[in-house]
Design an enzyme around this catalytic site. Structure first.
Site, PDB file in Angstrom:
ATOM      1  N   LEU A  35       0.845  -1.180  -0.111  1.00 60.97           N
ATOM      2  CA  LEU A  35      -0.018  -0.158  -0.040  1.00 60.97           C
ATOM      3  C   LEU A  35       0.686   1.198  -0.024  1.00 60.97           C
ATOM      4  CD1 LEU A  35      -2.898  -1.026   2.510  1.00 60.97           C
ATOM      5  CD2 LEU A  35      -2.604  -1.300   0.166  1.00 60.97           C
ATOM      6  N   SER A 171      -6.426   0.145  10.276  1.00 61.74           N
ATOM      7  CA  SER A 171      -7.036  -1.156   9.427  1.00 61.74           C
ATOM      8  C   SER A 171      -8.362  -1.211   9.873  1.00 61.74           C
ATOM      9  CB  SER A 171      -6.201  -2.292   9.572  1.00 61.74           C
ATOM     10  OG  SER A 171      -7.173  -3.351   9.479  1.00 61.74           O
ATOM     11  N   TYR A 186      -2.236  -8.023  16.281  1.00 65.37           N
ATOM     12  CA  TYR A 186      -2.308  -7.127  15.064  1.00 65.37           C
ATOM     13  C   TYR A 186      -3.512  -6.092  15.254  1.00 65.37           C
ATOM     14  CZ  TYR A 186      -3.242  -5.178  10.174  1.00 65.37           C
ATOM     15  OH  TYR A 186      -3.383  -4.316   9.301  1.00 65.37           O
ATOM     16  N   LYS A 190      -3.631  -1.820  15.573  1.00 65.94           N
ATOM     17  CA  LYS A 190      -4.340  -0.980  14.698  1.00 65.94           C
ATOM     18  C   LYS A 190      -5.286  -0.146  15.365  1.00 65.94           C
ATOM     19  CE  LYS A 190      -2.048  -1.778  11.096  1.00 65.94           C
ATOM     20  NZ  LYS A 190      -1.049  -0.568  10.364  1.00 65.94           N
ATOM     21  N   THR A 221      -2.675  -6.929  -2.407  1.00 59.60           N
ATOM     22  CA  THR A 221      -1.421  -6.372  -2.525  1.00 59.60           C
ATOM     23  C   THR A 221      -0.631  -7.690  -3.254  1.00 59.60           C
ATOM     24  OG1 THR A 221      -0.508  -7.064  -0.385  1.00 59.60           O
ATOM     25  CG2 THR A 221      -1.415  -4.742  -0.765  1.00 59.60           C
TER      26      THR A 221
END
Length: 282
Positions: A35, A171, A186, A190, A221
């Protein structure tokens, strides 16, 4: 084949001037791939000619800087090629000293920085009970501390020059719990980034520095495509859980990042912009 509207010639359609990145110095971390790389392309496509690409490996950062510069010359044929200045810098965002050095190099080259995107981040999937401690610490060092070091150094350089725009890449995982993959650290990291953006926005609002969070959904991605090519069922699951029925292309974030970094959002700070195909709505 549809004909081009009369009078348009070969020029692209006009848009609101405030969406332009012309004349702005931009910086993106984690920009050699994924990104972050797409954000750089979006800036150059929107008129930016002064850009710093930061990544962990200097060689990759310099290589991608050359690619972005060539892309800028290709799409901006009416711009003097020599005026497009894209630099690649080594930066380990988990190290405050490394971040400070990178900003020092940017200031020495461009004299200021107007838009900063903290895009560097990692994700891993371990059940919480089995997550190795060193991996947890590494993830928080990059995702949370890296975002903070980047934002703080950006503000230190922006405030004396009248302000600027900072975007922390969070996110949709800051708002929902992803399934079926386990990724508690994770998700928590975020959520921290999202709230960090709001907190810093309030702290720096009267000093001209805007801070917002951009929260992507599942994006195709190059790395994600590689992973999903070996797990087609996971891809089907992610798509079925997304109301739009597909994963996002990195280009789907181009408008959002330019909006947040340009004067088009000049009265917007402390906000989260989700680009997730409606995932968080269900």
């Amino acid at each position: 084949m549809s004909s081009m509207p009369q009078g348009h010639g070969s020029h692209p359609p006009k848009t609101m001037p405030s969406f332009s990145m012309q004349g702005k110095v931009c910086m993106v971390t984690g920009a050699a791939r994924g990104l972050g790389y797409e954000f750089c392309r979006a800036f150059v496509s929107s008129g930016c000619t002064s850009l710093a690409i930061l990544d962990l490996r200097e060689e990759e950062a310099r290589e991608k800087a050359a690619e972005i510069a060539a892309f800028g010359r290709e799409i901006n044929g009416d711009v003097d090629p020599a005026s497009i200045n894209v630099i690649g810098l080594e930066c380990d965002v988990s190290s405050e000293m490394s971040v400070q050095k990178a900003f020092g190099d940017i200031m020495a080259t461009f004299g200021r920085v107007d838009a900063v995107v903290a895009s560097a981040g990692i994700t891993e999937n371990y059940p919480a009970l089995d997550y190795p401690l060193d991996r947890v610490k590494r993830l928080y060092d990059i995702n949370v501390h890296g975002a903070f070091f980047t934002a703080r150094e950006a503000a230190r350089n922006m405030i004396p020059r009248g302000g600027g725009s900072i975007v922390l890449v969070a996110s949709m995982s800051a708002n929902i719990i992803n399934i079926p993959q386990p990724q508690t650290p994770y998700n928590a990291s975020k959520a921290a980034v999202k709230h960090m953006a709001a907190s810093l926005a309030v702290e720096w609002a009267r000093q001209g520095v805007r801070v917002n969070a951009l929260s992507p959904g599942y994006m195709l991605t190059k790395l994600t495509r590689t992973v999903l090519s070996q797990d087609t069922e996971l891809k089907k699951t992610w798509e079925s859980l997304t109301p739009m029925g597909r994963m996002g292309d990195p280009e789907d974030l181009s408008g959002a990042i330019v909006f947040l970094c340009s004067d088009a959002s000049k009265f917007m700070t402390g906000s989260e912009l989700r680009v997730d195909g409606g995932y968080c709505c269900i």
